[in-house]
Motif scaffolding. Structure first.
Motif, PDB file in Angstrom:
ATOM      1  N   LYS A   1      62.530  40.278  31.612  1.00  0.00           N
ATOM      2  CA  LYS A   1      63.817  40.709  31.063  1.00  0.00           C
ATOM      3  C   LYS A   1      64.940  40.118  31.910  1.00  0.00           C
ATOM      4  O   LYS A   1      65.056  40.402  33.096  1.00  0.00           O
ATOM      5  CB  LYS A   1      63.888  42.226  31.041  1.00  0.00           C
ATOM      6  N   ILE A   2      65.753  39.268  31.259  1.00  0.00           N
ATOM      7  CA  ILE A   2      66.831  38.591  31.984  1.00  0.00           C
ATOM      8  C   ILE A   2      68.118  38.615  31.173  1.00  0.00           C
ATOM      9  O   ILE A   2      68.100  38.790  29.954  1.00  0.00           O
ATOM     10  CB  ILE A   2      66.481  37.120  32.313  1.00  0.00           C
ATOM     11  N   VAL A   3      69.211  38.430  31.890  1.00  0.00           N
ATOM     12  CA  VAL A   3      70.511  38.249  31.269  1.00  0.00           C
ATOM     13  C   VAL A   3      70.979  36.856  31.672  1.00  0.00           C
ATOM     14  O   VAL A   3      70.972  36.512  32.855  1.00  0.00           O
ATOM     15  CB  VAL A   3      71.523  39.314  31.750  1.00  0.00           C
ATOM     16  N   VAL A   4      71.368  36.041  30.693  1.00  0.00           N
ATOM     17  CA  VAL A   4      71.864  34.688  30.955  1.00  0.00           C
ATOM     18  C   VAL A   4      73.385  34.751  30.855  1.00  0.00           C
ATOM     19  O   VAL A   4      73.928  35.163  29.833  1.00  0.00           O
ATOM     20  CB  VAL A   4      71.287  33.669  29.943  1.00  0.00           C
ATOM     21  N   MET A   5      74.047  34.331  31.950  1.00  0.00           N
ATOM     22  CA  MET A   5      75.507  34.370  32.018  1.00  0.00           C
ATOM     23  C   MET A   5      76.059  32.948  32.073  1.00  0.00           C
ATOM     24  O   MET A   5      75.389  32.053  32.582  1.00  0.00           O
ATOM     25  CB  MET A   5      75.940  35.103  33.293  1.00  0.00           C
TER      26      MET A   5
ATOM     27  N   SER B   1      70.882  18.546  27.421  1.00  0.00           N
ATOM     28  CA  SER B   1      70.903  19.516  26.326  1.00  0.00           C
ATOM     29  C   SER B   1      72.296  19.645  25.736  1.00  0.00           C
ATOM     30  O   SER B   1      73.289  19.675  26.451  1.00  0.00           O
ATOM     31  CB  SER B   1      70.428  20.887  26.820  1.00  0.00           C
ATOM     32  N   LYS B   2      72.361  19.731  24.437  1.00  0.00           N
ATOM     33  CA  LYS B   2      73.622  19.959  23.750  1.00  0.00           C
ATOM     34  C   LYS B   2      73.864  21.457  23.590  1.00  0.00           C
ATOM     35  O   LYS B   2      74.829  21.870  22.947  1.00  0.00           O
ATOM     36  CB  LYS B   2      73.625  19.256  22.404  1.00  0.00           C
ATOM     37  N   ASN B   3      72.972  22.271  24.141  1.00  0.00           N
ATOM     38  CA  ASN B   3      73.074  23.715  24.026  1.00  0.00           C
ATOM     39  C   ASN B   3      72.887  24.386  25.394  1.00  0.00           C
ATOM     40  O   ASN B   3      72.179  25.363  25.521  1.00  0.00           O
ATOM     41  CB  ASN B   3      72.028  24.234  23.025  1.00  0.00           C
ATOM     42  N   LYS B   4      73.503  23.803  26.427  1.00  0.00           N
ATOM     43  CA  LYS B   4      73.369  24.342  27.775  1.00  0.00           C
ATOM     44  C   LYS B   4      73.828  25.790  27.809  1.00  0.00           C
ATOM     45  O   LYS B   4      74.764  26.137  27.109  1.00  0.00           O
ATOM     46  CB  LYS B   4      74.191  23.506  28.754  1.00  0.00           C
ATOM     47  N   PRO B   5      73.189  26.633  28.570  1.00  0.00           N
ATOM     48  CA  PRO B   5      72.177  26.352  29.569  1.00  0.00           C
ATOM     49  C   PRO B   5      70.762  26.266  29.004  1.00  0.00           C
ATOM     50  O   PRO B   5      69.805  26.074  29.739  1.00  0.00           O
ATOM     51  CB  PRO B   5      72.293  27.552  30.517  1.00  0.00           C
ATOM     52  N   PHE B   6      70.612  26.414  27.691  1.00  0.00           N
ATOM     53  CA  PHE B   6      69.290  26.407  27.091  1.00  0.00           C
ATOM     54  C   PHE B   6      68.786  24.990  26.852  1.00  0.00           C
ATOM     55  O   PHE B   6      69.556  24.087  26.545  1.00  0.00           O
ATOM     56  CB  PHE B   6      69.295  27.195  25.772  1.00  0.00           C
ATOM     57  N   CYS B   7      67.496  24.804  26.988  1.00  0.00           N
ATOM     58  CA  CYS B   7      66.857  23.513  26.736  1.00  0.00           C
ATOM     59  C   CYS B   7      66.743  23.305  25.235  1.00  0.00           C
ATOM     60  O   CYS B   7      66.357  24.218  24.503  1.00  0.00           O
ATOM     61  CB  CYS B   7      65.459  23.513  27.376  1.00  0.00           C
ATOM     62  N   ASP B   8      67.072  22.112  24.763  1.00  0.00           N
ATOM     63  CA  ASP B   8      66.896  21.782  23.353  1.00  0.00           C
ATOM     64  C   ASP B   8      65.897  20.646  23.146  1.00  0.00           C
ATOM     65  O   ASP B   8      65.802  20.077  22.066  1.00  0.00           O
ATOM     66  CB  ASP B   8      68.241  21.448  22.688  1.00  0.00           C
TER      67      ASP B   8
END
Length: 144
Positions: free
Chosen positions: A102-106, A127-134
């Motif tokens: 369980k995490i919170v991404v800020m 990635s075009k959707n930082k911080p998430f990997c695409d």
């Protein structure tokens, strides 16, 4: 960050499967694990009638980024992980950092982007959707 895409929802009498394209790493674990349910050539691409509820839930649980989630409509016990009490980070060679727990991404301003139990976070910078990997690391042949 680019414009948010709509979360897709697929359901039958037993299970609800949701797909959040904004956090998908495109690792294709779902397609490899249960192609009769997850097939990107079909429309809709998720067929919740293509396998049993338990098979679908197991395949969704393999999603490394948390883009796929499932909710059982029927009362059956769900397996728990030995890691439920904290987050685990796994560095993928030439790929993202996968986080489970369980995490919170800020963001850099302290704004909450997501509250999730899984995520694949970009470390290549493409990635075009930082911080998430695409999945851009694979297209760019990034090494790291």
């Amino acid at each position: 960050m680019s414009e948010k895409k709509k979360v897709q929802r697929y359901e039958n009498d037993e299970v609800i499967v949701q797909y959040n394209p904004d956090v998908c790493e495109h690792a294709a674990e779902c397609v490899k694990g249960l192609p009769q349910v997850f097939n990107v050539k079909n429309r809709p691409w998720i067929n919740v009638n293509g396998a049993s509820m338990d098979e679908i839930v197991r395949a969704v649980d393999l999603c490394p980024s948390g883009a796929l989630t499932s909710h059982r409509k029927v009362d059956t016990p769900k397996a728990t992980s030995a890691v439920d009490s904290g987050a685990v980070l796994t560095l993928i060679p030439n790929g993202p950092i996968r986080v489970a727990g369980k995490i919170v991404v800020m963001d850099d301003k302290g704004e909450m982007l997501a509250e999730v139990e899984k995520a694949s976070l970009c470390r290549c910078g493409y990635s075009k959707n930082k911080p998430f990997c695409d999945g851009s690391h694979a297209r760019e042949s990034w090494q790291g």
